[in-house]
Design a protein around this motif. Structure first.
Motif, PDB file in Angstrom:
ATOM      1  N   THR A 152      70.889  19.511  52.346  1.00  0.00           N
ATOM      2  CA  THR A 152      70.101  19.140  53.523  1.00  0.00           C
ATOM      3  C   THR A 152      70.536  17.786  54.063  1.00  0.00           C
ATOM      4  O   THR A 152      70.715  17.617  55.268  1.00  0.00           O
ATOM      5  CB  THR A 152      68.606  19.134  53.180  1.00  0.00           C
ATOM      6  N   ARG A 153      70.722  16.837  53.171  1.00  0.00           N
ATOM      7  CA  ARG A 153      71.166  15.505  53.606  1.00  0.00           C
ATOM      8  C   ARG A 153      72.546  15.562  54.248  1.00  0.00           C
ATOM      9  O   ARG A 153      72.775  14.951  55.297  1.00  0.00           O
ATOM     10  CB  ARG A 153      71.182  14.539  52.427  1.00  0.00           C
ATOM     11  N   LEU A 154      73.467  16.268  53.622  1.00  0.00           N
ATOM     12  CA  LEU A 154      74.808  16.406  54.185  1.00  0.00           C
ATOM     13  C   LEU A 154      74.750  17.109  55.540  1.00  0.00           C
ATOM     14  O   LEU A 154      75.456  16.734  56.478  1.00  0.00           O
ATOM     15  CB  LEU A 154      75.717  17.172  53.214  1.00  0.00           C
ATOM     16  N   GLY A 155      73.886  18.109  55.648  1.00  0.00           N
ATOM     17  CA  GLY A 155      73.717  18.815  56.917  1.00  0.00           C
ATOM     18  C   GLY A 155      73.225  17.896  58.011  1.00  0.00           C
ATOM     19  O   GLY A 155      73.698  17.964  59.155  1.00  0.00           O
ATOM     20  N   TRP A 156      72.275  17.020  57.683  1.00  0.00           N
ATOM     21  CA  TRP A 156      71.777  16.081  58.686  1.00  0.00           C
ATOM     22  C   TRP A 156      72.838  15.056  59.059  1.00  0.00           C
ATOM     23  O   TRP A 156      72.912  14.623  60.215  1.00  0.00           O
ATOM     24  CB  TRP A 156      70.502  15.399  58.211  1.00  0.00           C
TER      25      TRP A 156
END
Length: 130
Positions: A7-11
């Motif tokens: 999720t963090r990498l996606g953001w």
């Protein structure tokens, strides 16, 4: 990779995409920078609706940035990127640097959305180990 990390990498990827589109495409069009008109003229559009295109891009990016409307924003953004790619093909621009640039941006955009959205990962799983 954990869900939290994905999720963090996606953001991060989504944020980079959003900043790039806002800085390299939306801002020049909305601020009336000459480069926006010059680019459209070089692609064969003498009297292009630069301001309207900039507004549409801004709406799409804002929709993409909001989790509840992110998929709609991504689909609409792909429509704009497809139009940009069509113009590059029409103007007979170089393949890897110009014609395929919309595909590169689309992959970056969808990759960020895929990583930050568990529902999208459920619809399009890449592998069981992720």
């Amino acid at each position: 990779m954990s869900q939290k990390t994905m999720t963090r990498l996606g953001w991060v990827l989504s944020g980079l995409y959003i900043l790039f589109i806002l800085g390299a495409s939306v801002y020049p069009k909305l601020s009336g920078m000459p480069i926006a008109d010059e680019t459209m003229v070089s692609l064969g559009w003498e009297h292009s609706p630069v301001l309207m295109i900039g507004i549409l891009e801004l709406i799409c990016v804002l929709l993409y940035a909001v989790p509840a409307t992110a998929v709609l924003g991504a689909v609409l953004s792909m429509a704009i990127l497809g139009g940009a790619m069509t113009m590059q093909v029409f103007a007979d621009m170089p393949l890897l640097s110009n014609k395929l640039f919309s595909i590169y941006l689309g992959l970056f955009m969808w990759g960020g959305l895929w990583l930050r959205s568990p529902r999208l990962r459920g619809l399009f799983p890449l592998a069981r180990s992720l």
